[in-house]
Design a protein around this motif. Structure first.
Motif, short mmCIF file in Angstrom:
data_model
loop_
_atom_site.label_atom_id
_atom_site.label_comp_id
_atom_site.label_asym_id
_atom_site.label_seq_id
_atom_site.Cartn_x
_atom_site.Cartn_y
_atom_site.Cartn_z
N ALA A 241 0.83 -1.20 0.00
CA ALA A 241 0.00 0.00 0.00
C ALA A 241 0.86 1.25 0.00
O ALA A 241 0.56 2.24 -0.70
N LEU A 242 1.96 1.23 0.77
CA LEU A 242 2.87 2.38 0.77
C LEU A 242 3.47 2.60 -0.62
O LEU A 242 3.57 3.75 -1.09
N LEU A 243 3.86 1.50 -1.27
CA LEU A 243 4.43 1.61 -2.62
C LEU A 243 3.37 2.10 -3.60
O LEU A 243 3.65 2.94 -4.47
N GLY A 244 2.12 1.59 -3.45
CA GLY A 244 1.04 2.05 -4.33
C GLY A 244 0.77 3.54 -4.17
O GLY A 244 0.50 4.23 -5.16
N LYS A 245 0.84 4.03 -2.95
CA LYS A 245 0.64 5.47 -2.73
C LYS A 245 1.75 6.27 -3.38
O LYS A 245 1.50 7.33 -3.96
N ARG A 246 2.97 5.75 -3.29
CA ARG A 246 4.09 6.45 -3.91
C ARG A 246 3.96 6.46 -5.43
O ARG A 246 4.17 7.51 -6.08
N ILE A 247 3.60 5.33 -6.02
CA ILE A 247 3.46 5.26 -7.49
C ILE A 247 2.30 6.11 -7.97
O ILE A 247 2.40 6.84 -8.96
N GLY A 248 1.16 6.03 -7.27
CA GLY A 248 -0.02 6.77 -7.71
C GLY A 248 -0.04 8.21 -7.28
O GLY A 248 -0.89 8.98 -7.74
N GLY A 249 0.85 8.59 -6.38
CA GLY A 249 0.88 9.97 -5.93
C GLY A 249 -0.25 10.31 -4.98
O GLY A 249 -0.66 11.47 -4.89
#
Length: 253
Positions: free
Chosen positions: A99-107
């Motif tokens: 989820a942390l990585l997804g937030k970083r990728i999606g902004g």
């Protein structure tokens, strides 16, 4: 116990897999309900959800790979993926990191823990039904609600036959149902970013550490199981997350 729900020719439909899938579906429905209730619709949340699902699936399977200090005693990664045990604890860690990585990728800039907490609790309650049907219940008990297995099921699960055993997965299902109810009750009052999820994770970690004593899992060091050692290793991260969320400004998420 019913590890196989049905068969389609030579293909066995496993109860564990069915209820894990149902748990994911229930979690998705609760998450959508929370998103709409909080009016938090944002296309970037799909990156967060995808990251959580992929991260959870990967670490749930691969998180039990390094079971031995001597790496030669561990299975290869492909063998572990195909035949290895699954761990809900490492799956939760993988979902969190994903989820942390997804937030970083999606902004996506906001905390999502308060959105996800009720969904995770509901999904876990359903998914653990599959564990109840497919895995050894727990250690012997004199309590009246112990589960007894007949000779065939006991032999398959390597537990004593016709001896009452702790229904450890029932305890866990009840915990997650109670946690879901508590999270729903608290969601209007606990608005600090991510704090609901922190409360849930801390409560589950404490519960899981305790219930491990009646789960019957292998004791590997100092009277503790691998799951208990894993939780102790994560304790500093839990404390750090508590400290972090207490210093954040209030934000509805």
């Amino acid at each position: 116990m019913h590890p196989v729900l049905a068969r389609l020719g030579p293909v066995a439909i496993l109860s564990h897999d069915v209820f894990v899938a149902l748990g994911v579906g229930v979690a998705a429905l609760v998450l959508l309900w929370e998103i709409r209730r909080r009016e938090a619709q944002d296309e970037r949340l799909w990156y967060v959800l995808a990251g959580a699902l992929v991260g959870g699936a990967l670490l749930a399977r691969l998180g039990t790979w390094a079971q031995h200090l001597d790496m030669r005693d561990n299975a290869g990664l492909l063998e572990q993926w195909a035949y290895g045990n699954r761990s809900i604890l490492s799956g939760l860690l993988g979902a969190y990191l994903g989820a942390l990585l997804g937030k970083r990728i999606g902004g996506y800039p906001h905390k999502t823990g308060n959105l996800f907490a009720p969904a995770v609790a509901a999904g876990m309650a359903v998914g653990r039904i599959g564990c109840l049907l497919a895995e050894p219940p727990g250690t012997p008990t004199s309590l009246p609600w112990g589960i007894r297995l007949d000779d065939a099921h006991a032999a398959a699960m390597h537990v004593p036959a016709n001896v009452p055993l702790h229904p450890s997965f029932v305890y866990e299902i009840l915990f997650h149902l109670a946690a879901f109810a508590a999270l729903i009750a608290l969601r209007g009052r606990v608005t600090a970013p991510g704090r609901l999820f922190t409360y849930y994770l801390a409560a589950y970690a404490a519960f899981r550490f305790g219930v491990e004593f009646v789960r019957g899992n292998e004791v590997v060091w100092a009277g503790l199981t691998r799951s208990q050692l894993f939780l102790l290793a994560l304790l500093p991260l839990t404390v750090a997350r508590f400290a972090w969320t207490r210093t954040r400004p209030v934000e509805v998420t």
